[in-house]
Each structure stands twice: as structure tokens, then as C-alpha cells.
Design an enzyme around this catalytic site. Structure first.
Site, PDB file in Angstrom:
ATOM      1  N   ASP A 178       0.860  -1.172   0.000  1.00 24.09           N
ATOM      2  CA  ASP A 178       0.000   0.000   0.000  1.00 24.09           C
ATOM      3  C   ASP A 178       0.907   1.235   0.000  1.00 24.09           C
ATOM      4  O   ASP A 178       2.133   1.129   0.166  1.00 24.09           O
ATOM      5  CB  ASP A 178      -0.967  -0.017   1.200  1.00 24.09           C
ATOM      6  CG  ASP A 178      -2.195   0.854   0.920  1.00 24.09           C
ATOM      7  OD1 ASP A 178      -2.123   1.728   0.031  1.00 24.09           O
ATOM      8  OD2 ASP A 178      -3.230   0.677   1.596  1.00 24.09           O
TER       9      ASP A 178
HETATM   10  C1  NOJ Z   1      -3.999   3.936   0.186  1.00 18.70           C
HETATM   11  C2  NOJ Z   1      -5.169   3.013   0.180  1.00 18.70           C
HETATM   12  O1  NOJ Z   1      -5.202   2.281   1.388  1.00 18.70           O
HETATM   13  C3  NOJ Z   1      -5.182   2.044  -0.981  1.00 18.70           C
HETATM   14  O2  NOJ Z   1      -6.384   1.348  -0.970  1.00 18.70           O
HETATM   15  C4  NOJ Z   1      -4.975   2.770  -2.278  1.00 18.70           C
HETATM   16  O3  NOJ Z   1      -5.055   1.882  -3.352  1.00 18.70           O
HETATM   17  C5  NOJ Z   1      -3.623   3.450  -2.216  1.00 18.70           C
HETATM   18  N1  NOJ Z   1      -3.633   4.418  -1.138  1.00 18.70           N
HETATM   19  C6  NOJ Z   1      -3.250   4.132  -3.523  1.00 18.70           C
HETATM   20  O4  NOJ Z   1      -3.951   5.276  -3.708  1.00 18.70           O
END
Ligand code: NOJ
Length: 732
Positions: free
Chosen positions: A284
């Protein structure tokens, strides 16, 4: 003879297809192996790095959108760039690199791309996998036409805690239903062939357990027993992997004391080894760097070391890998085989996307014009929006509205808000949202609008003009709820009640004596007891996206008879959270004096899982267990007659729940194990049949082995998780 020839022909054809698949696979393997042999260690580290496009910088303030790094072959993927023109620019930079390895372009396309679809929790209320898959198909088509080839969706995290704002992005509380939705979304996004120019890779997230943060705080720790994880949280991830999801994302949270991003058990043992997942895993946002905050790594080098060893293939945004992998390999802390495996997984997907054949295959301006925000996309969004609406209460004979209705008092700023209809995590074109206000006007009815309350302060405002609007109108429609910024990532709440003044406004409107319909627009289960008591007609519309207005009107006027069911339990009060329908019996089962309950609140929720009314009514009868003439692998068939006893044609979600009466481990009092959405003309009866197989009867033991134990089971069938007819059945 003819039959025999046909059979031989079919066998030859299928052998031919197998041979072709094998040769495609060996071509790919040969191509990628050859490429890996030619790559320097620096270029390999580059493939494992994903940078954010122009608008974002990483946690280190590093401008990660650097085209220079791309041209040097130091980047494998870019996120948050879209539009054919922009994407082409980045891909052209990649084509200047020594080996010309193309980039993958990813983005959070969560519920529709420029055409806004209902938030995922709303879509899940449709209990209609075909519609959900179709929605994902059109979402993928639009995103691919805009140059993207990867979305960070679906989020398949099971959630029992509506304080956690991200429940809006999932399919609710149930692992069985969540699995069906996960499969529909993966198939819809990916289609049959990743190389098609209208499909994109799915990314199953957040692995694992992200939906169970302690106290409902987003990003918080997750701690649960293996048996609990395996039975309640794991199934949708597994189903999505089995459906062929190309990628997975590791979760921000730690899981049983090890951050998911460096969790060898989750990433390597379970996902890659036990489930044979052959795609790649991305972290993530910045979560490799966050291993330092978790305090399991002292610096970026240690963070890179433990993440890559755990099986994390690509690092999103933070730059621990790119800065340290080369040294880690040279110092023999990380074997080159581990790096090569990660690189191979990523290159395989680039190959499957057809990017080696043509790095610009997703960059076609004409296709972009044709498919982004197409009329067809909007049509699919509207149909899904109608099916996402849940009728919570219907007492007077107001709904559906008569076609002769002359005037409506429309109250509440949400009825005019384009932005809030898009919901959280939206990439939709806000300008093209049709609000409820606009849609009502388009219907030709006289709309007397009054603001009613202020969305920021939540205070009742200009009540006199609200009264004036009501006086001039035949019925009142009042929209209450949350703003889009109140649910979603980083939007955890300690109180999920609808603002008290909004609720008070509804009571005042009801007191005027005019018929009132309440629309609840929100991104999570909410508490609204005053409205539940006072209002006689309540429709839960969630946040529905670009076609919110037309879809709500179609339901209000009965062009579509609501059929949605709740994918999450709605609690009565905050103290009941976390809450779900499939709790365990305990040694002191409720009801009873010394039982698992509260002394200051009922244990029953406001609305149970699976609940939702229709303008018509359904009667269930003749529940039978059939144990003869069974198909192979079927232990029994359950049949039930469903009759449409009301005044309208309508759809019903027939739900099958099962309880394992005695098992070697504690089991829930009921679990959803099947559902069928049927369409019944008024007065008609349909016999609905469910096959009972191992899939419905087994469970995971504490070592994640799936087992089926013989003995007594109770099957329950009905229109929600509480109103059920029961029968016993024995597995010999
Ligand atoms: C954080 C989020 O938890 C995730 O779901 C997302 O895909 C990423 N950021 C990228 O934006």
C-alpha cells in the site's frame, strides 16, 4: 457414428487449445527469462518500484513522478496518471530506457471511472452478481480507454464495524457473499484476456484483515485467531485469487504482530505457496517505509530487507527498495533469486497485458473519446444504482408515487449535491452527475425545493421556507445523511449517528401531516432511531454516482421496484458495534438471564443483514429437504416456494442460511451459504432450489484446513437473516 465423430472432434479441439495455452506459456517464460538475464541489478530494483504521477509526492517529499528515473529504467509502474495523452508521455520515457521495458499504469478506479457508479457497499446491496460484474466490466472499459491497465480494486475486506469509514469500499460483513462479489468484480475488471484493450488488472486489497482494525480506527492494529481469520475474513481474498486476480495489495495494518507488508505468513506461505498465486503483490502507499513507524525496521534498508524476504514484490511510492536492494543483494542479505522472482512476476503481467508487443496499446485517443463517459456506461450505472437502493420502511400507501403526482417538496442540500453523490474514492466527473433535484425536474413534476438544514453545521435553517415548500406540495421528499467526506479512507468515527438536527427536521416534517418519504444518503451503516420511529417511508440510497438522481426517481415513481438488501447489519446504538448476524452461540446463548447481552440495550440490531423491502410482498412456504435423485457431490437439495403476494411485480433475494448443529470447533448460529435473486410477477409462485455441497457445510480449523464434519445441520431460508423458515438435515 455422428456423435462419435463429434466427440473425437471435441477432444482434438480441446487438446489443441491446451497445447496452444502451453506453448503461449512457454513463449512467455522464454521471453521473460531472456529479458531477466539481460537486466542489471539496478534495472531489476527499478521494476519493483512504483512511483506516483505528477500530482503526488511520496512521504519523503521526493518528487516521484520523475520522468528521468523512468528513462533510466529505474521505475516499473506509475500510479495516479490517467488520460491517453499523459500516459503516452510516461510510456515514451520508458521507451528511452536501455531495455525499453514498458510501464504499467495504475489508479484507484474504485466505483466507475469518469462515469460514477454507486459506492461498492451500495452495489453490494443489489445482491446481483451479474449486474456487479457488468458494472466492473464498464468501469474497466472506461479506465482502459483512458490508458490505464491496472486498478487498485476490488477491496474485499470484510467489515463488522461501521466506525471504520472504509466499509463503503467493500461488500459488507459476510465472507460468503463478499466472496461472490469479489469474484464478480475481478472477472468484470479483467474480462477473459488481460491483453484486450478494454480490460484492466484487478488488485485485491488489503491483504489481510484491514477491515478489522481495533476500535474501528483506520490503519489500526489487527489481531485475531487463525480460526477466526480463516472463517470470517479470509474467504473473499481466497475467492478473488482463485478467480485469477492479477495482483494483490498488502494492508497497512499489522496482523498478529507482524505488519502485513512484511508478513511472511500472509504473503509467501498463504498467498503465494498455499494458494499458488502467480501474480504480484504491491505494497500500500508508502507502507514499506512505514515499517519504520511500526518499529519492526530501524531504517529503510531494514524495511526493504524484511518486505522483500516476506514476498512483497512491488513497493508503492516509498523508495526503500530502489535505494537499498542493490546493496542488500551485494551484501548477500537478500538472494538474487528472491529479487528475480519478484521481477519475473511483474514482467509476466506486463507480457500478459500485451505491453511488450505494443507499449502504447492502451493509448488510443479515439477509443478514449468513444468509451469514457459513454451513454452505455451511464445506462449500466443507472441500472446498478436502482438495484443498490434498499427500501427500509413502507407503512402508508405513498410509495410508489402516482404518475399523476403534481408537486413535490424536496428538502435537503444532499438532493442538490453533485459532489456528495460521487461518494468517497471517486474518479467521477462531478459536473456530469445528475442530482435528485435535476432528475425530478426532468420528470416534469413541480419541485418546490428548500434547503432544510445546513450540511456543514447540520443545523436546521430557514424553516419558514421549508414550510412554504411543503404547503405548495402534495408530498415531501427529504434527503438526509452524510457528506462524501464523512466515510471512506481515514474517515473513522466514534459516532455514526445521523446528525440530530437532521433527524429533528424529519420529525417536524412528519408533524405537518403531509406524506413524507425519507431518503438516507450515506456511505456506511448509520444510526437514525428518531427517523426510524417517526417516518413511515424510508429509502436507503447510499451514494449512487453519476446517475443518482434518475435512479432514485425511477424507484420513487415505481419504474423500478426496489430489491436491495443490506450487506451490513445496521446497529441501534454505538455500543452494539462491532455487530454482525453470524455471531456464535457461546456457552450462555441469548435470550436468557445470564446470557450474552446488554443490560441497557436490546441485542437486536436496527436492521439485520439481508434486510430490504419491496413495493410488493413475498411469502415463503413449503420448505423441503430433498435427499433423492441428487447430482454427484450434492448432499441434499433445499427447495422453497416463493409467492409474490402483493400488488406489483418484483424481485426478491431468496437467502439460504445454514447452522452446523454440533462441530469440533465453535460455529456461528447461522451463515449465509446461498442466495438467488428472482423476478416474480404479482400473484406468481416460483420454486427455488439450492444444492447443498461441501462448500456450504464445512469450515476452516485453526490451521486453515477446510474440513466437513458429518452430523446434523439446520437449513434456514427467507428474505433476510432474521425472518427464516427452518428444517433439519443430516449429513451421513
Ligand atoms: C492507500 C489506500 O489504502 C489504498 O487502498 C490505495 O489503493 C492506495 N492508497 C493508492 O492510492
Amino acid at each position: 457414428m455422428r456423435k462419435l465423430l463429434l466427440l473425437v472432434w471435441m477432444i482434438l479441439m480441446s487438446l489443441g487449445a491446451v497445447a496452444q495455452k502451453m506453448s503461449e506459456k512457454s513463449l512467455k517464460n522464454g521471453y521473460i527469462s531472456n529479458l531477466i538475464k539481460r537486466m542489471t541489478l539496478e534495472e531489476k530494483a527499478g521494476q519493483l518500484w512504483q512511483v506516483a504521477g505528477s500530482f503526488a509526492t511520496g512521504p519523503d517529499g521526493n518528487n516521484l513522478g520523475s520522468l528521468k528515473a523512468i528513462a533510466e529504467g529505474k521505475v516499473g509502474s506509475v500510479l495516479n496518471v490517467s488520460g491517453v495523452k499523459n500516459i503516452r508521455k510516461y510510456q515514451e520515457a520508458a521507451m528511452q530506457s536501455r531495455l525499453k521495458i514498458p510501464l504499467i499504469f495504475g489508479m484507484d478506479v474504485i466505483h466507475g471511472f469518469r462515469t460514477g457508479f454507486p459506492i461498492p457497499l451500495a452495489e453490494a446491496s443489489s445482491f446481483d452478481q451479474q449486474e456487479i460484474q457488468k458494472g466492473a466490466r464498464w468501469t474497466g472499459t472506461e479506465a482502459a480507454a483512458s490508458g490505464l491497465n491496472w486498478t487498485f480494486a476490488p477491496m474485499v475486506d470484510v467489515g463488522w464495524d461501521a466506525r471504520w469509514g472504509r466499509v463503503m469500499e467493500g461488500a459488507g460483513e459476510d465472507p460468503f457473499y463478499g466472496s461472490q462479489v469479489a469474484v464478480a468484480r475481478v472477472k468484470g475488471l479483467q474480462g477473459d484476456d488481460l491483453a484486450s484493450t478494454n480490460t484492466i488488472m484487478a488488485c485485491v486489497k488489503h491483504f489481510a484483515g484491514y477491515g478489522a482494525p481495533i476500535a474501528g480506527k483506520d490503519y489500526n492494529s489487527v489481531d485475531m485467531s487463525m480460526g477466526h481469520f480463516a472463517n470470517f475474513y479470509m474467504p473473499p481474498y481466497k475467492a478473488a485469487a482463485e478467480a485469477g486476480a492479477a495482483t494483490f495489495m498488502s494492508a497497512f495494518n499489522d496482523f498478529n504482530n507482524i505488519p502485513s507488508t512484511a508478513n511472511n505468513f500472509l504473503l509467501r506461505s498463504l498467498l503465494k505457496e498455499k494458494w499458488n498465486f502467480n501474480g504480484f503483490i504491491v505494497s500500500d502507499w508508502g507502507s514499506v517505509g512505514e515499517l519504520i513507524n511500526h518499529r519492526v525496521a530501524g531504517n529503510k534498508k531494514e524495511a526493504a530487507n524484511i518486505a522483500i524476504m516476506a514476498g512483497l514484490d512491488m513497493e508503492m511510492v516509498s523508495n526503500c527498495y530502489i535505494e537499498n536492494l542493490v546493496d542488500l543483494v551485494k551484501e548477500k542479505k537478500v538472494s538474487i533469486n528472491v529479487v528475480d522472482d519478484a521481477v519475473r512476476r511483474i514482467l509476466n503481467k506486463k507480457y500478459e497485458l500485451g505491453l511488450f508487443e505494443d507499449p502504447f496499446r492502451y493509448c488510443d485517443e479515439n477509443r478514449e473519446k468513444e468509451f469514457v463517459e459513454s451513454a452505455k456506461s451511464r445506462e449500466v450505472a443507472r441500472s446498478l444504482s436502482e438495484r443498490s437502493i434498499v427500501l427500509l420502511k413502507k407503512q402508508e400507501n405513498i410509495l410508489p408515487f402516482s404518475k399523476n403526482l403534481k408537486s413535490v417538496a424536496l428538502i435537503g442540500p444532499l438532493a442538490k449535491s453533485k459532489k456528495d453523490m460521487c461518494g468517497a474514492w471517486s474518479t467521477a466527473n462531478v459536473n456530469n452527475v445528475i442530482t435528485l433535484y435535476d432528475a425530478m425536474k426532468n420528470r416534469g413534476v413541480q419541485v418546490n425545493y428548500a434547503q432544510g438544514y445546513d450540511l456543514e453545521s447540520n443545523q436546521i435553517v430557514n424553516y419558514d421556507s421549508t414550510l412554504l415548500a411543503i404547503e405548495k406540495s402534495d408530498v415531501v421528499v427529504v434527503a438526509i445523511g452524510e457528506r462524501a467526506s464523512e466515510s471512506g479512507e481515514m474517515r473513522s468515527k466514534t459516532d455514526i449517528s445521523i446528525a440530530l438536527q437532521q433527524q429533528e427536521l424529519v420529525s417536524k416534517l412528519v408533524k405537518t401531516g403531509k406524506p413524507v418519504v425519507v431518503l438516507l444518503m450515506c456511505g456506511r451503516p448509520v444510526i437514525f432511531n428518531e427517523v426510524r420511529d417517526k417516518a413511515s417511508n424510508i429509502l436507503l440510497t447510499w451514494w449512487l454516482g453519476s446517475e443518482a438522481g434518475p435512479a432514485i426517481c425511477n424507484v420513487l415513481w415505481g419504474d423500478y421496484n426496489p430489491s436491495g438488501k443490506l450487506p451490513m447489519t445496521f446497529p441501534r446504538n454505538m455500543g452494539q458495534i462491532p455487530i454482525n448476524y453470524q455471531y456464535k452461540s457461546t456457552g450462555r446463548p441469548y435470550p436468557g438471564d445470564w446470557s450474552a447481552k446488554y443490560i441497557d440495550s436490546p441485542v437486536e440490531p436496527a436492521y439485520p443483514f439481508g434486510y430490504g423491502l419491496s413495493y410488493t410482498t413475498f411469502k415463503y412456504s413449503n420448505l423441503k429437504v430433498i435427499s433423492d435423485n441428487l447430482n454427484k457431490g450434492t448432499h441434499a437439495k433445499i427447495s422453497v416456494d416463493v409467492t409474490n403476494t402483493g400488488q406489483y411485480d418484483g424481485e426478491e433475494v431468496v437467502q439460504l442460511y445454514i447452522r452446523d448443529e454440533v462441530a469440533s470447533v465453535t460455529r456461528p448460529i447461522k451463515e449465509l451459504k446461498g442466495f438467488q435473486k428472482i423476478n416474480l410477477k404479482k400473484g406468481n409462485t416460483q420454486t427455488v432450489v439450492f444444492d447443498i455441497t461441501d462448500n456450504q457445510l464445512g469450515f476452516y480449523d485453526n490451521n486453515i484446513n477446510y474440513i466437513v464434519e458429518k452430523g446434523d445441520f439446520t437449513v434456514m431460508v427467507g428474505g433476510d437473516s432474521e425472518n427464516l423458515s427452518m428444517k433439519k438435515f443430516n449429513l451421513k
